[in-house]
Structures are given as C-alpha cells and as structure tokens.
Design a protein around this motif. Sequence first.
Motif, mmCIF file in Angstrom:
data_model
loop_
_atom_site.group_PDB
_atom_site.id
_atom_site.type_symbol
_atom_site.label_atom_id
_atom_site.label_comp_id
_atom_site.label_asym_id
_atom_site.label_seq_id
_atom_site.Cartn_x
_atom_site.Cartn_y
_atom_site.Cartn_z
ATOM 1 N N VAL A 142 0.839 -1.193 0.000
ATOM 2 C CA VAL A 142 0.000 0.000 0.000
ATOM 3 C C VAL A 142 0.875 1.244 0.000
ATOM 4 N N ARG A 143 0.611 2.067 -0.961
ATOM 5 C CA ARG A 143 1.346 3.338 -0.984
ATOM 6 C C ARG A 143 0.564 4.386 -0.217
ATOM 7 N N GLY A 144 1.236 5.489 0.047
ATOM 8 C CA GLY A 144 0.544 6.621 0.653
ATOM 9 C C GLY A 144 0.129 6.362 2.087
ATOM 10 N N LEU A 145 0.766 5.407 2.744
ATOM 11 C CA LEU A 145 0.440 5.149 4.138
ATOM 12 C C LEU A 145 0.795 6.349 5.011
ATOM 13 N N MET A 146 1.784 7.099 4.535
ATOM 14 C CA MET A 146 2.268 8.228 5.316
ATOM 15 C C MET A 146 1.449 9.491 5.079
ATOM 16 N N ALA A 147 0.571 9.461 4.098
ATOM 17 C CA ALA A 147 -0.131 10.685 3.712
ATOM 18 C C ALA A 147 -0.810 11.309 4.917
ATOM 19 N N GLY A 148 -0.572 12.590 5.135
ATOM 20 C CA GLY A 148 -1.331 13.296 6.147
ATOM 21 C C GLY A 148 -0.641 13.425 7.491
ATOM 22 N N SER A 149 0.496 12.753 7.689
ATOM 23 C CA SER A 149 1.159 12.913 8.980
ATOM 24 C C SER A 149 1.708 14.319 9.098
ATOM 25 N N VAL A 150 2.118 14.833 7.950
ATOM 26 C CA VAL A 150 2.757 16.134 7.917
ATOM 27 C C VAL A 150 2.137 16.875 6.747
ATOM 28 N N LYS A 151 1.856 18.139 6.969
ATOM 29 C CA LYS A 151 1.225 18.898 5.889
ATOM 30 C C LYS A 151 2.180 18.989 4.714
ATOM 31 N N GLY A 152 1.743 18.613 3.531
ATOM 32 C CA GLY A 152 2.643 18.639 2.367
ATOM 33 C C GLY A 152 2.461 19.890 1.568
ATOM 34 N N TYR A 211 0.810 11.717 14.710
ATOM 35 C CA TYR A 211 1.179 10.338 14.388
ATOM 36 C C TYR A 211 0.214 9.805 13.337
ATOM 37 N N PRO A 212 0.722 9.452 12.155
ATOM 38 C CA PRO A 212 -0.168 9.169 11.022
ATOM 39 C C PRO A 212 -1.016 7.926 11.215
ATOM 40 N N ASN A 213 -0.512 6.972 12.011
ATOM 41 C CA ASN A 213 -1.231 5.710 12.141
ATOM 42 C C ASN A 213 -2.267 5.731 13.256
ATOM 43 N N MET A 214 -2.293 6.820 14.053
ATOM 44 C CA MET A 214 -3.216 6.858 15.191
ATOM 45 C C MET A 214 -4.404 7.776 14.884
ATOM 46 N N SER A 215 -5.524 7.467 15.518
ATOM 47 C CA SER A 215 -6.682 8.341 15.386
ATOM 48 C C SER A 215 -6.411 9.641 16.140
ATOM 49 N N VAL A 216 -7.287 10.620 15.922
ATOM 50 C CA VAL A 216 -7.153 11.897 16.620
ATOM 51 C C VAL A 216 -7.146 11.674 18.133
ATOM 52 N N ASP A 259 -12.384 10.135 15.868
ATOM 53 C CA ASP A 259 -12.098 8.813 15.306
ATOM 54 C C ASP A 259 -11.341 8.878 13.992
ATOM 55 N N ARG A 260 -11.125 10.092 13.499
ATOM 56 C CA ARG A 260 -10.451 10.187 12.194
ATOM 57 C C ARG A 260 -8.949 10.037 12.326
ATOM 58 N N LYS A 261 -8.321 9.738 11.190
ATOM 59 C CA LYS A 261 -6.860 9.725 11.123
ATOM 60 C C LYS A 261 -6.399 11.113 10.655
ATOM 61 N N PRO A 262 -5.188 11.505 11.022
ATOM 62 C CA PRO A 262 -4.710 12.838 10.622
ATOM 63 C C PRO A 262 -4.827 13.083 9.112
ATOM 64 N N GLY A 263 -4.646 12.031 8.328
ATOM 65 C CA GLY A 263 -4.722 12.175 6.874
ATOM 66 C C GLY A 263 -6.083 12.623 6.385
ATOM 67 N N GLN A 264 -7.098 12.463 7.226
ATOM 68 C CA GLN A 264 -8.452 12.823 6.804
ATOM 69 C C GLN A 264 -8.862 14.198 7.319
ATOM 70 N N LEU A 265 -7.900 14.977 7.795
ATOM 71 C CA LEU A 265 -8.237 16.287 8.361
ATOM 72 C C LEU A 265 -7.723 17.416 7.468
ATOM 73 N N SER A 266 -8.359 18.548 7.546
ATOM 74 C CA SER A 266 -7.869 19.737 6.860
ATOM 75 C C SER A 266 -6.738 20.354 7.681
ATOM 76 N N GLY A 267 -6.046 21.299 7.073
ATOM 77 C CA GLY A 267 -4.920 21.935 7.756
ATOM 78 C C GLY A 267 -5.316 22.544 9.094
ATOM 79 N N GLY A 268 -6.434 23.248 9.113
ATOM 80 C CA GLY A 268 -6.874 23.895 10.343
ATOM 81 C C GLY A 268 -7.235 22.882 11.414
ATOM 82 N N GLN A 269 -7.841 21.774 10.976
ATOM 83 C CA GLN A 269 -8.220 20.738 11.942
ATOM 84 C C GLN A 269 -6.992 20.068 12.525
#
Lengths: 293, 370
Positions: free
Chosen positions: A283-293, B87-92, B128-138
């Motif tokens: 799976v790619r993009g697992l890291m997406a969203g940890s840090v604002k790109g 942490y990208p793998n953890m929920s909020v 319950d969301r992951k950081p990847g599903q949030l906007s910058g402000g969130q």
Amino acid sequence: MAIATQDNAASVGRIGRTFVYLVLLLFALFYLIPFAIMLINSVKPLGEITGGNMIALPQDWTIAPWLSAWSTAQIGVEPTGLKPYFWNSIRMVVPAVVICTIIGALNGYILTKWRFRGDTIVFGLMLFSCFIPFQIVLIPMARVLGILGISGTSAGLVLVHVVYGIGFATLYYRNYYAAFPTELVRAAQIDGAGFFQIFYRILLPSSGPITVVCVIWLFTNIWNDFLFGASFASGDAAPMTVALNNLVNSSTGVREYNVHFAGAILAALPTLLVYIVAGRFFVRGLMAGSVKG
Amino acid sequence: MGFLDIDNTTKSYGAVEVLHKVDISVVEGEFLVLVGPSGCGKSTLLNMIAGLEEITSGEIRIKDRVMNGVHPSKRNIAMVFQSYALYPNMSVAQNITFGLEMHGTPKAERDKALKEVAALLQIDHLLDRKPGQLSGGQRQRVAMGRALVRNPDVFLFDEPLSNLDAKLRVDMRTEIKKLHQTLKTTVVYVTHDQIEAMTLSTRIAVMFDGYVQQLGTPKEIYDTPENVFVATFMGSPAMNVIPVRVAVEGGVPQAIITDSEGQEVSLAIPQPNLAAWDGRNILLGIRPEALTDPKGADTDSRHIVAMHNRVGVTEPAGADTFVTMTLGGKDVIARMRADAHVAAGEMFEFAVNMEKAVAFDPKTEARIKP
Ligand SMILES: Nc1ncnc2c1ncn2[C@@H]1O[C@H](COP(=O)(O)OP(=O)(O)O)[C@@H](O)[C@H]1O
Ligand SMILES: [Mg+2]
C-alpha cells in the motif's frame, strides 16, 4: 512514485496505448511460455514426453509426477522426495528473513533518528557488505561455522544469510526512515515514549510498504540461493535448491522429466506465493497526512 | 527568579556558536514570542527549552528546577510543531492521549481529559479520524489538543501557523490568544512573522544572528527599537531610516534632510539630548504612519511638522494609501488615509510626527537614548 502514470496514459492516445499493451502482452508471453511448458509436462505421463511431444497438452492427465517429486523421488541416495528439503528451506528462510528484517529496521531507525558520531561510516560499511562477492566468504565462513559447531545445519545457513541480508535490509529501512519526519520522533519523545516505544508505536506502523519490499527481496534471494546451500549444508539439512539439483542428477536409468518439472515448480512456488500475497499489501501513501505537504 | 529562566545560555554546533549568551526570564502566565528572520536561532532556543537540543553552556530552569540534561518528557512542557507532527497511524483521540498513556495515566482519566480538550477546541466530531483525513486547520487544532491535554507548565510553539492559508492563520491567531487568556499558561512562541509577534505576545524577544537584539513589550519594541535591525524588522511596511544631519537652532536640535528637490529642510526633533550631536550625522527612523497627509496626522501629538515633497508612486491598499518618495536620498514610504488626494509626480504637503521619530547612531546602529 507512480503519481504521473495516469496523466501519461491519458496523453498517449488510443493507438499508442494499443501498441503498448501489445508489447507488454508479448513480453508476458515470452516469460510465461517456459512456465506453461513446465506445467503441461508436469502433469503428463513420462511416455508422452519421451514420445517427443513437449508442446501438446497431455492426453492422460496425471498428478503422479507431483506426488513423486514431493514424497517418493530419489534424492541422492534416499527415496524421500523433495518434502524434507522443502521444510529445510522453510526452516532456513523464515528465521533468516525475520531476523534480517527486524535488525534492518532497527538499524535504519538508529541511523536516521538517533544519529551518532560516525554513523555515516557505519552505514557505508553496511552498504559495502552488500557488494562482497559470495565466493570470497566461502572458506572463512566454513571455518566460522565449524568453530560455532553449526556447519551442515539449517542454523548455519540462517547465520550466513542473516550476515548477508542485514546490509540490504538496513539500506532499505535507512532510506525509508530518512524521509520519515523527525518531528514525529521529537513529538513522541516529549510525549514520553522511549526508544522502543517510538519504534513500534510510531515508525513500524508506517513501515508497511518498505517491509513488503524488504521481505520479498530477502525471501526470494535466500530461498533461491544455491551456493551457500551446496557449500554449507549439502547433506540432510540441504535446502530445496540443492535437493532439486540432486533430484535431476541422481536419476539412475530413465530421466523422469515430468517429475523434474514438477519438482522445479515446487521449488519456485513459495517465492511466487510471496509475491502474490505480499504484493497485495504494497500500500502506498500510508504516510499521507502525517505532515502537511 | 522567573517561572522560566534562560540563563546565559549558548549553543554551539562543533566550533560554530549559533546562540550567544541568551538571557531571558519569563514570568508565569506570560506569552513570550521569539521573532526573527530564518536561521537566527529561534527554533534552536525553543528546542533547548524542550530538551530536544543539548545546552552547550548556561542554564535553563523551569520553576527553579534546572533543566539541563533532563529528558523532554520530564520537563512538563508540551510542544506544537510547525508540521503538527501528528502520528499518522493513530486516530485523533489516540494522538491526543498518547502522551498521557506514556506517562501512565489510567484510561478513565485519559478519557476525561480527552473529552475536556476536545470540547475546548471543538474537535469532538473528529476524534475517530486519522490525521490524513483532516484539513490543515483541523490538524492544527489536534496538535494543540495534544499539547493542552498534558496540562503543562510551559507551552512551546514552533511556527504553528505558518502552514495555514492567510485567512485561517488570522483566525487561529485570535483563537490562540483567546486560549491563552482562558488558560493563562506560560507560552514561548516562535515565529518569523512580526505581526503574529505583535498581536499575540505580552513580551517579544527579537532575535538576529544568534543574539537577542531586544526584549520588551510589543509597544516598547515598536516605539523604541534598540537598533536599526529591530526598527526595520518590526512593523510593516518597515520603518524608514533616513540619514540626516543634526543642527541646533535656538537650543532645539533640528534634523536637516535633503528633500526630493535637493533642498535642505529642517525638522525639529523633540529630543534635547541630540544637541550633543550638533553638526554630526545620525540615522532618523520615521514609521510610515508618522509620515502622512495633514488630515491624517495624530491629533494627540504636539510635534507635527509640515514638509513639502514630491510624490513618487501611490499604492492604494484599501484602508490606506501608501506613497513612495525620495527623502534624504532614500526611498521612503508614507502611509496616508485612503481618501487623501495625492497624485504621482506632484508636490504634496506631508505631516511628520516627530514625537515618534527615533534616532540611531550611524556607526553602531544603536538607538541614541534620551
Ligand atoms: N544540527 C545542526 N548542525 C549545525 N548547524 C545547525 C544545526 N541546526 C541548526 N543549525 C544552525 O543554527 C542556526 C539556527 O537555526 P534555527 O534555530 O533552526 O533557526 P530559525 O528557527 O530561527 O530559523 C542556523 O544558522 C542553522 O544553520
Ligand atoms: Mg525554525
């Protein structure tokens, strides 16, 4: 990585795309034909093969060659089939891959997130170990295994493959973790996570893609190794590759080609399986969203 | 003894000293902003407070406890990073409570703290969301939640707003200020944005080149900058710094300036101490808003001086109109009312508020103090 493919595909046009697919199909056939022939002949009675028709589908379908290759064929002097050697290989490859991957991941973690004086030199040396030709280490390694009392055993092969595999595993994980934001590690430090907690609560969960790559690479290489297997464990502990060689060479009288084909496929099966199973978790993009790109 | 003491602290990387004897004492509840251009050492100083960077010499104390060598997690601080570092793998929810979990707080207490923080920051619906599903402000809010939940002695912020778009940045700025007014926790906040520094802080440390150039309230920094760097770095558009000659006439020091027509004009400076500079050159600092049209001049000031000069370029900016012109051989910016009638190329009468003028030594660039 593969982000641009969609754009490219769109701009190539229909004729171009047809051409590309044709070429790809051609190459796929080129690689698949030998395998298909092996498969066809492994389910044929020997008579049909020696009768001269290797390309045709079998008139009598039979799985006898497979059963023979697996459990009754003559390997060297014993009529054991490949079965015990298959388990030898498993006993060798699984611990070696697991140990290499764990150590490689830890090395990568330390070399990128816990930098120390001289860390680049250490990494350089590990990288160098990837390029040492196998032949050079044969004699020293035989001596070391002898001293450790594990020559001619699966444990000895595990050691050899671990020594070789760590370099590659470290290379993979170091490069992957170098792109992993150090701020995450710092945040975890402030949160009170220790060395190992940061490793398996923060880094490991995001290491899926590289672990798949690393495991596929190590598994394939170790499983397919012949030189070390033949040099250090040619007897009861021989791995599948060595046994396959013995199967093909030890037939007295008639050469049972159908059994050989079945044996060869059996020897190749695990690596194929690893690709099919593990590839799906790539799976790619697992890291997406940890840090604002 | 302050709440947070940075005592003669230096930082070196090998032979290179990047922070030189920084000395700041922060009172409990204060909002200290470290501001300066990129590379001046703000983050380094913040990381030293956090324990992420070693202290080369000197001491950092929080509540009189020496922090040198103390692990970051044992300093009772919390930090918000520029990249948020979620942490990208953890929920909020897991992100926010991870620190409590690592500190061995029981589950029930963690859940309670999470609820409070989520309510305070209005992120209940995101837990319950992951950081990847949030906007910058969130993400920004979650990062603040993670810091808040620990109930730390000191909050550390490293350019927390610089990844947000302009509108959101202003909103979040207000929100951070509100939060500080509610919680009254001590804050050290790093930014390169002088407006953020002015609006948020109770005190500002302006840094440049590894030195704290000036430490003071926003008003002190703005009205009485210690040197030319501080004067021009703080405020937008920057303060005009004009080379002038001092001449004492009738006991009052005058700034003799060459105007756009090559004529010498004299402006009285209400700073008697400048009499000592009679006949010598100084740098005169005048902020754009102290150089304006007569109707826009500060009516409280007793030292408005009229001066004619040719208008170079006008830039209407909505609330104000900016005028660029040549004065003392330099490009100078004046800030007029939006409706002032100025046209490019014409002579115009400007009102100069000399009460706000600041004098600098041209050699040391330090302010000449009254
Ligand atoms: N690990 C390091 N090694 C050497 N120099 C560093 C290191 N980290 C930062 N510096 C130097 O220290 C100075 C201050 O950096 P930093 O605190 O990040 O600046 P700021 O946050 O104000 O932009 C910079 O000149 C930078 O090059
Ligand atoms: Mg910085």
